[in-house]
Design a protein around this motif. Structure first.
Motif, PDB file in Angstrom:
ATOM      1  N   TRP A 180       3.199   1.346   0.581  1.00  0.00           N
ATOM      2  CA  TRP A 180       3.130   2.235  -0.579  1.00  0.00           C
ATOM      3  C   TRP A 180       1.738   2.281  -1.193  1.00  0.00           C
ATOM      4  O   TRP A 180       1.526   2.980  -2.165  1.00  0.00           O
ATOM      5  CB  TRP A 180       4.143   1.792  -1.636  1.00  0.00           C
ATOM      6  CG  TRP A 180       5.550   2.176  -1.290  1.00  0.00           C
ATOM      7  CD1 TRP A 180       6.191   3.338  -1.617  1.00  0.00           C
ATOM      8  CD2 TRP A 180       6.479   1.404  -0.541  1.00  0.00           C
ATOM      9  NE1 TRP A 180       7.465   3.342  -1.117  1.00  0.00           N
ATOM     10  CE2 TRP A 180       7.682   2.163  -0.442  1.00  0.00           C
ATOM     11  CE3 TRP A 180       6.440   0.165   0.075  1.00  0.00           C
ATOM     12  CZ2 TRP A 180       8.809   1.710   0.223  1.00  0.00           C
ATOM     13  CZ3 TRP A 180       7.558  -0.298   0.750  1.00  0.00           C
ATOM     14  CH2 TRP A 180       8.717   0.469   0.819  1.00  0.00           C
ATOM     15  N   LEU A 181       0.802   1.491  -0.631  1.00  0.00           N
ATOM     16  CA  LEU A 181      -0.566   1.519  -1.149  1.00  0.00           C
ATOM     17  C   LEU A 181      -1.338   2.693  -0.550  1.00  0.00           C
ATOM     18  O   LEU A 181      -1.045   3.158   0.545  1.00  0.00           O
ATOM     19  CB  LEU A 181      -1.277   0.195  -0.824  1.00  0.00           C
ATOM     20  CG  LEU A 181      -0.741  -1.051  -1.522  1.00  0.00           C
ATOM     21  CD1 LEU A 181      -1.512  -2.285  -1.063  1.00  0.00           C
ATOM     22  CD2 LEU A 181      -0.834  -0.904  -3.038  1.00  0.00           C
ATOM     23  N   ASP A 182      -2.326   3.111  -1.285  1.00  0.00           N
ATOM     24  CA  ASP A 182      -3.159   4.230  -0.838  1.00  0.00           C
ATOM     25  C   ASP A 182      -3.880   3.840   0.445  1.00  0.00           C
ATOM     26  O   ASP A 182      -4.458   2.758   0.556  1.00  0.00           O
ATOM     27  CB  ASP A 182      -4.173   4.583  -1.929  1.00  0.00           C
ATOM     28  CG  ASP A 182      -4.933   5.870  -1.608  1.00  0.00           C
ATOM     29  OD1 ASP A 182      -4.723   6.409  -0.502  1.00  0.00           O
ATOM     30  OD2 ASP A 182      -5.709   6.313  -2.455  1.00  0.00           O
ATOM     31  N   ILE A 183      -3.853   4.737   1.435  1.00  0.00           N
ATOM     32  CA  ILE A 183      -4.479   4.455   2.721  1.00  0.00           C
ATOM     33  C   ILE A 183      -5.993   4.315   2.589  1.00  0.00           C
ATOM     34  O   ILE A 183      -6.662   3.718   3.445  1.00  0.00           O
ATOM     35  CB  ILE A 183      -4.130   5.574   3.727  1.00  0.00           C
ATOM     36  CG1 ILE A 183      -4.493   5.131   5.152  1.00  0.00           C
ATOM     37  CG2 ILE A 183      -4.856   6.860   3.365  1.00  0.00           C
ATOM     38  CD1 ILE A 183      -4.012   6.086   6.224  1.00  0.00           C
ATOM     39  N   ASP A 184      -6.544   4.826   1.515  1.00  0.00           N
ATOM     40  CA  ASP A 184      -7.982   4.735   1.297  1.00  0.00           C
ATOM     41  C   ASP A 184      -8.363   3.519   0.456  1.00  0.00           C
ATOM     42  O   ASP A 184      -9.473   3.465  -0.098  1.00  0.00           O
ATOM     43  CB  ASP A 184      -8.488   6.007   0.593  1.00  0.00           C
ATOM     44  CG  ASP A 184      -8.297   7.243   1.472  1.00  0.00           C
ATOM     45  OD1 ASP A 184      -8.453   7.094   2.705  1.00  0.00           O
ATOM     46  OD2 ASP A 184      -7.986   8.320   0.936  1.00  0.00           O
ATOM     47  N   SER A 185      -7.445   2.538   0.338  1.00  0.00           N
ATOM     48  CA  SER A 185      -7.733   1.318  -0.433  1.00  0.00           C
ATOM     49  C   SER A 185      -7.623   0.091   0.476  1.00  0.00           C
ATOM     50  O   SER A 185      -6.681  -0.713   0.349  1.00  0.00           O
ATOM     51  CB  SER A 185      -6.759   1.196  -1.616  1.00  0.00           C
ATOM     52  OG  SER A 185      -6.855   2.310  -2.462  1.00  0.00           O
ATOM     53  N   PRO A 186      -8.554  -0.082   1.410  1.00  0.00           N
ATOM     54  CA  PRO A 186      -8.502  -1.232   2.337  1.00  0.00           C
ATOM     55  C   PRO A 186      -8.522  -2.586   1.647  1.00  0.00           C
ATOM     56  O   PRO A 186      -7.810  -3.509   2.073  1.00  0.00           O
ATOM     57  CB  PRO A 186      -9.737  -1.024   3.225  1.00  0.00           C
ATOM     58  CG  PRO A 186     -10.049   0.436   3.123  1.00  0.00           C
ATOM     59  CD  PRO A 186      -9.669   0.821   1.722  1.00  0.00           C
ATOM     60  N   PRO A 187      -9.339  -2.809   0.593  1.00  0.00           N
ATOM     61  CA  PRO A 187      -9.349  -4.147  -0.026  1.00  0.00           C
ATOM     62  C   PRO A 187      -7.964  -4.589  -0.516  1.00  0.00           C
ATOM     63  O   PRO A 187      -7.564  -5.739  -0.322  1.00  0.00           O
ATOM     64  CB  PRO A 187     -10.338  -3.989  -1.183  1.00  0.00           C
ATOM     65  CG  PRO A 187     -11.229  -2.871  -0.769  1.00  0.00           C
ATOM     66  CD  PRO A 187     -10.336  -1.918  -0.029  1.00  0.00           C
ATOM     67  N   ALA A 188      -7.235  -3.675  -1.131  1.00  0.00           N
ATOM     68  CA  ALA A 188      -5.911  -4.034  -1.644  1.00  0.00           C
ATOM     69  C   ALA A 188      -4.944  -4.335  -0.508  1.00  0.00           C
ATOM     70  O   ALA A 188      -4.166  -5.301  -0.561  1.00  0.00           O
ATOM     71  CB  ALA A 188      -5.373  -2.901  -2.515  1.00  0.00           C
ATOM     72  N   ARG A 189      -5.015  -3.525   0.561  1.00  0.00           N
ATOM     73  CA  ARG A 189      -4.102  -3.722   1.688  1.00  0.00           C
ATOM     74  C   ARG A 189      -4.409  -5.032   2.416  1.00  0.00           C
ATOM     75  O   ARG A 189      -3.505  -5.784   2.777  1.00  0.00           O
ATOM     76  CB  ARG A 189      -4.224  -2.532   2.649  1.00  0.00           C
ATOM     77  CG  ARG A 189      -3.797  -1.206   2.024  1.00  0.00           C
ATOM     78  CD  ARG A 189      -4.226  -0.033   2.885  1.00  0.00           C
ATOM     79  NE  ARG A 189      -3.572  -0.055   4.180  1.00  0.00           N
ATOM     80  CZ  ARG A 189      -2.384   0.494   4.450  1.00  0.00           C
ATOM     81  NH1 ARG A 189      -1.754   1.149   3.469  1.00  0.00           N
ATOM     82  NH2 ARG A 189      -1.859   0.447   5.645  1.00  0.00           N
ATOM     83  N   VAL A 190      -5.709  -5.313   2.623  1.00  0.00           N
ATOM     84  CA  VAL A 190      -6.088  -6.553   3.305  1.00  0.00           C
ATOM     85  C   VAL A 190      -5.721  -7.763   2.466  1.00  0.00           C
ATOM     86  O   VAL A 190      -5.203  -8.760   2.978  1.00  0.00           O
ATOM     87  CB  VAL A 190      -7.600  -6.537   3.631  1.00  0.00           C
ATOM     88  CG1 VAL A 190      -8.041  -7.898   4.158  1.00  0.00           C
ATOM     89  CG2 VAL A 190      -7.917  -5.449   4.650  1.00  0.00           C
ATOM     90  N   SER A 191      -6.011  -7.695   1.190  1.00  0.00           N
ATOM     91  CA  SER A 191      -5.701  -8.829   0.306  1.00  0.00           C
ATOM     92  C   SER A 191      -4.208  -9.136   0.299  1.00  0.00           C
ATOM     93  O   SER A 191      -3.796 -10.299   0.367  1.00  0.00           O
ATOM     94  CB  SER A 191      -6.181  -8.525  -1.117  1.00  0.00           C
ATOM     95  OG  SER A 191      -7.577  -8.333  -1.145  1.00  0.00           O
TER      96      SER A 191
END
Length: 218
Positions: A180-191
């Motif tokens: 559900w995270l924005d695909i353009d937000s890699p830091p949040a997804r990786v974290s």
């Protein structure tokens, strides 16, 4: 008729098959062998407890016991072993249900009426069919007499549900937030992904010797 009575204190071990852990059931046996054609082993109720106090030759003290396993069924067998024929003849068989003892978990104050039951729990026993072994009285074939207690133990699942299954389910659900995270937000997804992996590794690597109790701890 000669009756021999001995008091024996023993600490026994049981080899377990853990392929189905923690949803496993174990069967453990204790054997008492009598060697001699003139001896026969019998399970009987002690004379001091025959007047309505005991129903079985096996008495279990459950008050204050914290165990990973619960006693479900106890079988008491007595049989002869024919050395020449490599055969057995069961002349006494009894099955006792001990599932009712689960109410005795934890501390039992002496003022509590259930303590008497928990400190001397006899189970619900039924005599099962046995073989006619009178042949041993009219033969000169060497044999021995054996008494066997066969315990059927089931592992308590509440500890594993509370300490393993529920945390793992919550960690997996947390990892799904990535969808559900924005695909353009890699830091949040990786974290979030790294946090989920590290949490799962920490959960699986717990080696503390905390007692495995079936309730939520502080």
């Amino acid at each position: 008729l000669v009756i021999l009575r001995h008091e024996i204190h023993a600490k026994v071990h049981c080899l377990m098959d853990l392929h189905a852990y923690p949803m496993d059931r174990q069967t453990c046996s204790v054997y008492i062998h009598l060697v001699g054609s003139n001896c026969r082993f019998l399970w009987a109720v002690p004379s001091a407890m025959q007047h309505g106090l005991a129903e079985s030759a096996v008495i279990v003290r459950m008050a204050g016991v914290h165990s990973q396993l619960e006693l479900e069924v106890l079988e008491k067998l007595a049989y002869t072993n024919f050395f020449a024929r490599d055969a057995q003849c069961i002349y006494q068989s009894e099955t006792c249900d001990f599932t009712g003892v689960e109410g005795c978990e934890g501390h039992c104050p002496m003022a509590d009426q259930r303590c008497e039951k928990c400190n001397r729990y006899f189970g619900s026993c039924n005599v099962t069919s046995a073989d006619d072994c009178n042949i041993t009285n009219a033969t000169d074939i060497p044999f021995s007499s054996t008494g066997e207690m066969r315990f059927t133990l089931a592992r308590r699942l509440r500890y594993h549900i509370l300490q393993t299954y529920v945390p793992c389910v919550l960690i997996v659900c947390m990892a799904w937030i990535n969808f559900w995270l924005d695909i353009d937000s890699p830091p949040a997804r990786v974290s979030l992904g790294v946090t989920a992996v590290l949490t799962m590794v920490t959960q699986s690597a717990q080696t503390s010797r905390i007692p495995e109790v079936s309730y939520v701890r502080a």
